[in-house]
Design a protein around this motif. Structure first.
Motif, PDB file in Angstrom:
ATOM      1  N   ILE A 430       4.322  -9.869   3.726  1.00  0.00           N
ATOM      2  CA  ILE A 430       3.773  -8.867   4.646  1.00  0.00           C
ATOM      3  C   ILE A 430       3.712  -7.545   3.888  1.00  0.00           C
ATOM      4  N   ILE A 431       2.554  -6.877   3.945  1.00  0.00           N
ATOM      5  CA  ILE A 431       2.394  -5.575   3.285  1.00  0.00           C
ATOM      6  C   ILE A 431       2.047  -4.552   4.364  1.00  0.00           C
ATOM      7  N   PHE A 432       2.975  -3.666   4.636  1.00  0.00           N
ATOM      8  CA  PHE A 432       2.810  -2.640   5.678  1.00  0.00           C
ATOM      9  C   PHE A 432       2.394  -1.334   5.004  1.00  0.00           C
ATOM     10  N   ILE A 433       1.252  -0.758   5.423  1.00  0.00           N
ATOM     11  CA  ILE A 433       0.731   0.454   4.776  1.00  0.00           C
ATOM     12  C   ILE A 433       0.436   1.511   5.836  1.00  0.00           C
ATOM     13  N   LYS A 434       1.009   2.714   5.641  1.00  0.00           N
ATOM     14  CA  LYS A 434       0.803   3.788   6.619  1.00  0.00           C
ATOM     15  C   LYS A 434       0.909   5.153   5.946  1.00  0.00           C
ATOM     16  N   GLY A 435       0.141   6.121   6.450  1.00  0.00           N
ATOM     17  CA  GLY A 435       0.201   7.489   5.946  1.00  0.00           C
ATOM     18  C   GLY A 435      -0.747   8.372   6.732  1.00  0.00           C
ATOM     19  N   SER A 436      -0.627   9.674   6.564  1.00  0.00           N
ATOM     20  CA  SER A 436      -1.517  10.598   7.265  1.00  0.00           C
ATOM     21  C   SER A 436      -2.952  10.435   6.781  1.00  0.00           C
ATOM     22  N   ARG A 437      -3.889  10.851   7.629  1.00  0.00           N
ATOM     23  CA  ARG A 437      -5.312  10.695   7.337  1.00  0.00           C
ATOM     24  C   ARG A 437      -5.677  11.296   5.983  1.00  0.00           C
ATOM     25  N   GLY A 438      -5.110  12.459   5.687  1.00  0.00           N
ATOM     26  CA  GLY A 438      -5.437  13.137   4.441  1.00  0.00           C
ATOM     27  C   GLY A 438      -4.971  12.414   3.191  1.00  0.00           C
ATOM     28  N   MET A 439      -4.073  11.441   3.339  1.00  0.00           N
ATOM     29  CA  MET A 439      -3.568  10.693   2.186  1.00  0.00           C
ATOM     30  C   MET A 439      -4.497   9.546   1.787  1.00  0.00           C
ATOM     31  N   LYS A 440      -5.447   9.200   2.653  1.00  0.00           N
ATOM     32  CA  LYS A 440      -6.441   8.147   2.375  1.00  0.00           C
ATOM     33  C   LYS A 440      -5.779   6.843   1.914  1.00  0.00           C
ATOM     34  N   MET A 441      -4.820   6.402   2.701  1.00  0.00           N
ATOM     35  CA  MET A 441      -4.061   5.196   2.359  1.00  0.00           C
ATOM     36  C   MET A 441      -4.902   3.926   2.413  1.00  0.00           C
ATOM     37  N   GLU A 442      -6.064   3.998   3.067  1.00  0.00           N
ATOM     38  CA  GLU A 442      -6.935   2.822   3.131  1.00  0.00           C
ATOM     39  C   GLU A 442      -7.385   2.370   1.747  1.00  0.00           C
ATOM     40  N   GLU A 443      -7.318   3.264   0.770  1.00  0.00           N
ATOM     41  CA  GLU A 443      -7.685   2.888  -0.598  1.00  0.00           C
ATOM     42  C   GLU A 443      -6.736   1.821  -1.148  1.00  0.00           C
ATOM     43  N   PHE A 444      -5.481   1.855  -0.721  1.00  0.00           N
ATOM     44  CA  PHE A 444      -4.528   0.830  -1.163  1.00  0.00           C
ATOM     45  C   PHE A 444      -4.843  -0.518  -0.513  1.00  0.00           C
ATOM     46  N   VAL A 445      -5.281  -0.477   0.746  1.00  0.00           N
ATOM     47  CA  VAL A 445      -5.682  -1.720   1.419  1.00  0.00           C
ATOM     48  C   VAL A 445      -6.827  -2.368   0.653  1.00  0.00           C
ATOM     49  N   GLU A 446      -7.837  -1.573   0.336  1.00  0.00           N
ATOM     50  CA  GLU A 446      -9.002  -2.106  -0.371  1.00  0.00           C
ATOM     51  C   GLU A 446      -8.630  -2.595  -1.765  1.00  0.00           C
ATOM     52  N   ASN A 447      -7.718  -1.880  -2.417  1.00  0.00           N
ATOM     53  CA  ASN A 447      -7.297  -2.269  -3.764  1.00  0.00           C
ATOM     54  C   ASN A 447      -6.595  -3.624  -3.757  1.00  0.00           C
ATOM     55  N   ILE A 448      -5.720  -3.834  -2.776  1.00  0.00           N
ATOM     56  CA  ILE A 448      -4.996  -5.108  -2.681  1.00  0.00           C
ATOM     57  C   ILE A 448      -5.954  -6.239  -2.303  1.00  0.00           C
ATOM     58  N   LYS A 449      -6.874  -5.966  -1.376  1.00  0.00           N
ATOM     59  CA  LYS A 449      -7.868  -6.978  -1.002  1.00  0.00           C
ATOM     60  C   LYS A 449      -8.700  -7.388  -2.215  1.00  0.00           C
ATOM     61  N   GLU A 450      -9.100  -6.401  -2.990  1.00  0.00           N
ATOM     62  CA  GLU A 450      -9.916  -6.663  -4.184  1.00  0.00           C
ATOM     63  C   GLU A 450      -9.155  -7.528  -5.184  1.00  0.00           C
ATOM     64  N   ARG A 451      -7.864  -7.273  -5.304  1.00  0.00           N
ATOM     65  CA  ARG A 451      -7.025  -8.062  -6.218  1.00  0.00           C
ATOM     66  C   ARG A 451      -7.085  -9.542  -5.865  1.00  0.00           C
ATOM     67  N   PHE A 452      -7.012  -9.856  -4.581  1.00  0.00           N
ATOM     68  CA  PHE A 452      -7.014 -11.260  -4.165  1.00  0.00           C
ATOM     69  C   PHE A 452      -8.422 -11.849  -4.171  1.00  0.00           C
ATOM     70  N   GLU A 453      -9.415 -11.022  -3.858  1.00  0.00           N
ATOM     71  CA  GLU A 453     -10.799 -11.502  -3.892  1.00  0.00           C
ATOM     72  C   GLU A 453     -11.221 -11.868  -5.306  1.00  0.00           C
ATOM     73  N   ASN A 454     -10.628 -11.183  -6.285  1.00  0.00           N
ATOM     74  CA  ASN A 454     -10.946 -11.463  -7.690  1.00  0.00           C
ATOM     75  C   ASN A 454     -10.056 -12.555  -8.285  1.00  0.00           C
ATOM     76  N   GLY A 455      -9.250 -13.167  -7.411  1.00  0.00           N
ATOM     77  CA  GLY A 455      -8.409 -14.267  -7.863  1.00  0.00           C
ATOM     78  C   GLY A 455      -7.237 -13.850  -8.716  1.00  0.00           C
ATOM     79  N   LYS A 456      -6.795 -12.589  -8.556  1.00  0.00           N
ATOM     80  CA  LYS A 456      -5.684 -12.094  -9.371  1.00  0.00           C
ATOM     81  C   LYS A 456      -4.410 -11.931  -8.550  1.00  0.00           C
ATOM     82  N   GLY A 457      -4.359 -12.608  -7.399  1.00  0.00           N
ATOM     83  CA  GLY A 457      -3.182 -12.478  -6.533  1.00  0.00           C
ATOM     84  C   GLY A 457      -1.940 -13.049  -7.136  1.00  0.00           C
TER      85      GLY A 457
END
Length: 457
Positions: A430-457
């Motif tokens: 389980i990967i729990f990600i949270k932060g204020s809007r100005g921190m743009k934490m969604e970039e970490f979500v996309e980065n982790i998703k990309e890692r698995f989509e590219n078969g590098k999980g």
């Protein structure tokens, strides 16, 4: 009632140059959003002046502009000169509300406004025509234009988020919306940089009740319980205890669902929901309270809400290969919402990675509050804690004092992304990600998703 520009300019003092169009599309304050038929309002901000973009608005199809100083425009377009365009904007919203036959529901709170609005809309649309603020639109710059657009919908009820940041904000919003039904979900330490403390936040939020016929309130919030006694209007309370009009209790929960029992007028109903956590629990009680006060049957409302899908960035569960789940709480964060959302991890049995960014607008107490947040997070015993931002070292300190191991703090986002590439993420994590809007934490979500989509999980 149809919006009448001639009536509007009679109601709001100013000087008209040119001829008003017979029809128009909407009002806009951003020249980039102008489409053919819109009217542009040139707002002055701390870092910009809308008058500098009036020509762009005209180029994009504006049929007229509202300005504080005269601008050269083609002869077939109008301009309306007013003393202060931001005052015109508020008066515009007020005018639109007065000629709308719908009833207005205003929702405020330090967290949960958008989710409660969406749940309430899901319930009420079974019986009524509903119009609601899109996304998290909830400020004095955005709501007046929404009020104009609401006139086109012929709604029975308009559901409006009402967010504040500083003293005086709610006064403006109440003037625009004047909700007949007000909802206060919670009072947290959000925006205390401008409102000093929770008492300051509460004082500002309680202004939402000033024009209401009914106020729906969370009795489990200590300040709401205390301050509501000072208001002589009809009140309806929801709670996880046995002393409110509508009560609920969580029977069991995991990170992605929960079973809840809800009681109202002596009847009890049990339901399993496809979401989990105390934040969702209280948002749901608030939405159900709106429903029963407007004649919706509680059992039917529970059925409707049971399949509610969390909104992106607000507790959405993102599924990855190997049953790895990201709990996406990246939309925003404050001490209250962090504490409530992390609670759902208390009973986790899988490998848990927590990635937390700064909570902003907390003023001089930011170090202390982040240290306390570290202690809160340590209570759910994550296997890895990653703190990111200016106050990451304080969050790390609080977690370490509580005995937590494997804590990593970063001030640079690139360093976090590079670090995430190096750590193993086991099956069923389980990967729990949270932060204020100005921190743009969604970039970490996309980065982790990309890692698995590219078969590098």
């Amino acid at each position: 009632m149809k919006f009448n520009l001639n009536d509007l300019v009679l109601k709001i003092p100013g000087r008209l140059k040119g001829k008003l169009p017979v029809e128009f599309n909407s009002f806009k304050v951003d020249s980039r959003e102008i489409i053919k038929g819109d009217i542009f309002i040139a707002i002055r901000g701390s870092n910009f002046d809308g008058h500098d973009f009036a020509k762009d608005a005209i180029k994009n199809g504006a049929v007229g502009i509202v300005v504080e100083k005269e601008v050269r425009v083609p002869s077939h377009l109008f301009q309306y000169l007013v003393p202060v365009t931001s005052d015109f904007l508020i008066a515009l919203g007020e005018y639109a509300r007065k000629i709308n036959d719908a009833k207005f529901i205003g929702i405020t709170g330090s967290s949960g406004k958008t989710t409660t609005k969406e749940m309430a809309s899901l319930i009420l649309q079974e019986k009524y025509n509903i119009f609601k603020t899109p996304g998290n639109l909830n400020t004095d710059l955005s709501l007046p234009i929404f009020m104009v657009d609401a006139l086109k919908e012929k709604a029975d009820f308009v559901i409006v988020e009402m967010g504040i940041q500083k003293e005086g904000d709610m006064d403006k919003l109440v003037r625009i919306v004047e909700p007949q039904i007000s909802v206060i979900l919670n009072i947290g330490e959000s925006h205390v940089e401008f409102l000093k403390d929770r008492n300051g936040v509460a004082k500002e939020k309680f202004k939402i009740m000033s024009k209401s016929e009914l106020s729906i309130l969370n009795l489990d919030d200590d300040l709401i319980s205390k301050l509501s006694k000072n208001y002589n209007i009809k009140k309806f309370f929801f709670s996880a205890k046995e002393r409110a009009n509508l009560t609920g209790k969580i029977i069991s929960f995991s990170e992605n669902n929960m079973e809840v029992e809800v009681s109202y007028l002596g009847k009890k109903y049990k339901k399993i929901f496809s979401f989990s956590g105390f934040t969702f629990f209280y948002d749901m009680l608030g939405a159900l309270s709106i429903g029963v006060n407007l004649g919706l049957e509680l059992d039917e409302s529970l059925d409707l809400v049971s399949n509610f899908s969390p909104i992106k960035g607000r507790g959405e569960i993102v599924m990855l290969p190997k049953n790895i789940r990201i709990i996406d709480e990246t939309y925003n964060s404050n001490p209250f919402s962090l504490k409530q959302s992390i609670k759902k991890m208390e009973r986790h049995k899988d490998f848990l990675i927590v990635i937390v960014g700064d909570m902003l607008e907390l003023g001089e107490n930011s170090p202390k509050i982040h240290e306390e947040a570290g202690r809160t997070i340590s209570s759910v015993k994550p296997d890895v804690l990653i703190a990111f931002g200016k106050y990451a070292e304080f969050l790390k300190k609080g977690a370490a004092v509580s005995g937590l191991k494997n804590i990593f703090d970063f001030s640079d986002k690139t360093d976090v992304i590079n670090f995430l590439k190096t750590i193993a993420i086991p099956e069923n994590s389980i990967i729990f990600i949270k932060g204020s809007r100005g921190m743009k934490m969604e970039e970490f979500v996309e980065n982790i998703k990309e890692r698995f989509e590219n078969g590098k999980g």
